[in-house]
Design a protein around this motif. Sequence first.
Motif, PDB file in Angstrom:
ATOM      1  N   GLN A  82      -3.206   3.022  -3.849  1.00 57.69           N
ATOM      2  CA  GLN A  82      -2.309   3.287  -4.967  1.00 57.69           C
ATOM      3  C   GLN A  82      -2.411   4.762  -5.360  1.00 57.69           C
ATOM      4  OE1 GLN A  82      -1.962   0.469  -8.344  1.00 57.69           O
ATOM      5  NE2 GLN A  82      -3.672  -0.633  -7.386  1.00 57.69           N
ATOM      6  N   LEU A  83      -1.282   5.343  -5.728  1.00 60.54           N
ATOM      7  CA  LEU A  83      -1.250   6.743  -6.121  1.00 60.54           C
ATOM      8  C   LEU A  83      -0.954   6.857  -7.609  1.00 60.54           C
ATOM      9  CD1 LEU A  83       0.834   8.264  -3.178  1.00 60.54           C
ATOM     10  CD2 LEU A  83      -1.647   7.950  -3.332  1.00 60.54           C
ATOM     11  N   ASP A  85      -2.218   1.411   1.805  1.00 58.60           N
ATOM     12  CA  ASP A  85      -2.547   0.583   0.640  1.00 58.60           C
ATOM     13  C   ASP A  85      -3.417   1.275  -0.397  1.00 58.60           C
ATOM     14  OD1 ASP A  85      -1.096  -1.553   1.793  1.00 58.60           O
ATOM     15  OD2 ASP A  85      -2.846  -2.144   2.970  1.00 58.60           O
ATOM     16  N   SER A 120       2.562   5.027  -8.176  1.00 55.80           N
ATOM     17  CA  SER A 120       2.640   3.795  -8.961  1.00 55.80           C
ATOM     18  C   SER A 120       2.377   4.038 -10.435  1.00 55.80           C
ATOM     19  CB  SER A 120       1.618   2.780  -8.436  1.00 55.80           C
ATOM     20  OG  SER A 120       1.835   2.491  -7.075  1.00 55.80           O
ATOM     21  N   ARG A 125       2.404   9.986   1.680  1.00 51.72           N
ATOM     22  CA  ARG A 125       3.010   8.844   2.369  1.00 51.72           C
ATOM     23  C   ARG A 125       1.973   8.091   3.197  1.00 51.72           C
ATOM     24  NH1 ARG A 125       8.039   7.816   2.295  1.00 51.72           N
ATOM     25  NH2 ARG A 125       8.579   9.950   1.686  1.00 51.72           N
ATOM     26  N   LEU A 128       6.535   7.610  -4.544  1.00 50.42           N
ATOM     27  CA  LEU A 128       5.328   7.072  -3.923  1.00 50.42           C
ATOM     28  C   LEU A 128       4.251   6.750  -4.952  1.00 50.42           C
ATOM     29  CD1 LEU A 128       5.078   9.529  -0.890  1.00 50.42           C
ATOM     30  CD2 LEU A 128       5.854   7.155  -0.834  1.00 50.42           C
ATOM     31  N   ALA A 141      -0.138   5.969   0.826  1.00 52.60           N
ATOM     32  CA  ALA A 141       0.611   4.811   0.344  1.00 52.60           C
ATOM     33  C   ALA A 141       0.760   3.752   1.434  1.00 52.60           C
ATOM     34  CB  ALA A 141       1.983   5.247  -0.161  1.00 52.60           C
ATOM     35  N   GLU A 142       0.985   4.189   2.656  1.00 52.99           N
ATOM     36  CA  GLU A 142       1.138   3.251   3.764  1.00 52.99           C
ATOM     37  C   GLU A 142      -0.170   2.558   4.119  1.00 52.99           C
ATOM     38  OE1 GLU A 142       2.812   5.710   6.778  1.00 52.99           O
ATOM     39  OE2 GLU A 142       4.871   5.551   5.991  1.00 52.99           O
TER      40      GLU A 142
END
Length: 218
Positions: free
Chosen positions: A101-102, A99, A125, A93, A123, A96-97
């Motif tokens: 990309q996972l 910026d 992409s 998290r 979470l 992702a917060e």
Amino acid sequence: MPYALAIFDLDGTLVDSFPWFLRTINDVADRFGFRRVADEDVEGLRHASTREILSGLEVPLWKLPAIARHARRLKGEAAAEISLFAGVETMLRTLAENDVQLALVTSDSEANARAKLGATAALFSHFDCAASLFGKPAKFRRVIARANVAPARAIAIGDEVRDIEAARAVGIACGAVCWGYAAPAALRAHAPDIVFERMDDIARTLCRAEIVGRMSEA
């Protein structure tokens, strides 16, 4: 340069499947005709490369696709027994917060992966699953193209020597975690770009890179 894409392995990196593997491996060995793993063999296998493990266990290479399909089925049946490592949800998290990309690249099926990840699957992409044992480089390339990032801004994070080798094959950074299948000493011997000793080291390191990058652009 900050990382814009983190490509994760699943087993041994995000989910604690090694105990399941140890409970299961000898049943698979009996079914497919390779050498069983004794308790005293385990630590040696953790210091070996994938090719060395296959050779030591006398695994017929032509059987690998069938073994992989069987293992995926068994993992699907045992999904409730295989849990996330502590701190995974917070780490993902946080990335992702910030910026990043996972992406997930794994030899397991996407259905199994999503079942193991639970709510944290949202979470991610990008998923590129059911990789063959040495098929991760091609999947890394596809994920990088989908994410539309330069290779220099991508990092692959895993727990085995083959994860390091796959990252190097496509020219991206590699991060090795110390809590998975391979022994930390075996991973360090292959000089990964970053060694993560604790789960929270991942977000701390990658997000610090993101912050530094933003400051340099200001």
